[in-house]
Design an enzyme around this catalytic site. Structure first.
Site, PDB file in Angstrom:
ATOM      1  CG  LEU A 155      -2.198  -0.982   1.485  1.00  0.00           C
ATOM      2  CD1 LEU A 155      -2.718  -0.751   2.646  1.00  0.00           C
ATOM      3  CD2 LEU A 155      -3.128  -0.848   0.240  1.00  0.00           C
ATOM      4  CG  ASP A 156       0.724   4.359  -3.082  1.00  0.00           C
ATOM      5  OD1 ASP A 156       1.279   3.510  -3.454  1.00  0.00           O
ATOM      6  OD2 ASP A 156      -0.287   5.045  -3.777  1.00  0.00           O
ATOM      7  CB  ALA A 157       4.039   5.798   2.806  1.00  0.00           C
ATOM      8  CB  VAL A 188      -3.013   4.304   1.029  1.00  0.00           C
ATOM      9  CG1 VAL A 188      -4.295   3.309   1.389  1.00  0.00           C
ATOM     10  CG2 VAL A 188      -2.872   5.018  -0.140  1.00  0.00           C
TER      11      VAL A 188
END
Length: 206
Positions: free
Chosen positions: A47-49, A51
């Site tokens: 997951l993107d940081a 998110v």
């Protein structure tokens, strides 16, 4: 760290916004190793940081390999909730773009034509509700490109709430959550399905 489910093969936890999902200092695997007093926690998807939301991590090399195979074969399903500025023209549909990556600026962009490093990006979405000029949408990723959801909606003038990097006038925690995971348990073969509700901190739905 909030743990939703755990056994000897996997752990499903809620990644807080701002925490790196990969095996770096104070990333998800390291935090869970400390909490569970174990040496073996492996990231199998990212997951993107900025998110938040559900992640499954493997507790053995075999479990990691089996879940990774499901991801490659399309048997692993992820769905997201997001808040967009404005209302999409269609209340549901599929977005298809060519995405490139500017590594110096650490940003993804919609490319005009195929080229080096450019990849197709596809997602499905459904508008669940509209309030105060914002849309609550459910998103299913059909490909897994960096910042894909954020860029595909922003390129259509619907940036995610709080996503200043991609055009939101409001800057803060991004209203994007990994809200549902579906996969086959690597040990039992049982279908696993985990869901989260809309976060109480989100605008218009909090």
């Amino acid at each position: 760290m909030d743990i939703v489910y755990q056994d000897e093969r996997i752990v499903v936890a809620i990644k807080p916004a701002g925490v790196i999902s990969t095996d770096v200092r104070n990333g998800m695997p390291e935090l869970l190793r400390r909490q569970l007093h174990t040496d073996c926690i492996r990231t199998v998807h990212r997951l993107d940081a900025p998110v938040s939301g559900l992640m499954v991590l493997a507790r053995s090399s075999r479990a990691a390999a089996e879940i990774s195979a499901q991801i490659r074969d399309g048997a692993f399903s992820k769905a997201y909730l997001a808040v967009l500025r404005g209302v999409p023209q269609e209340m549901s549909g599929e977005l298809i773009d060519l995405l490139g990556r500017d590594r110096e600026r650490r940003m993804t962009y919609v490319a005009d034509a195929p080229g080096k490093g450019v990849q197709e990006a596809r997602l499905r979405y459904e508008v669940l509700a509209v309030r105060d000029g914002l849309s609550l949408v459910r998103v299913e990723l059909l490909t897994g490109r960096t910042h894909q959801i954020r860029v595909q909606f922003a390129s259509r003038r619907h940036p995610l709430w709080g996503d200043g990097k991609y055009g939101s006038r409001v800057k803060g925690d991004i209203a994007l959550q990994s809200a549902r995971l579906r996969f086959i348990h690597p040990g039992t073969g049982k279908a696993m399905d985990f869901r989260l509700p809309v976060p109480g901190t989100w605008p218009a739905w909090g």
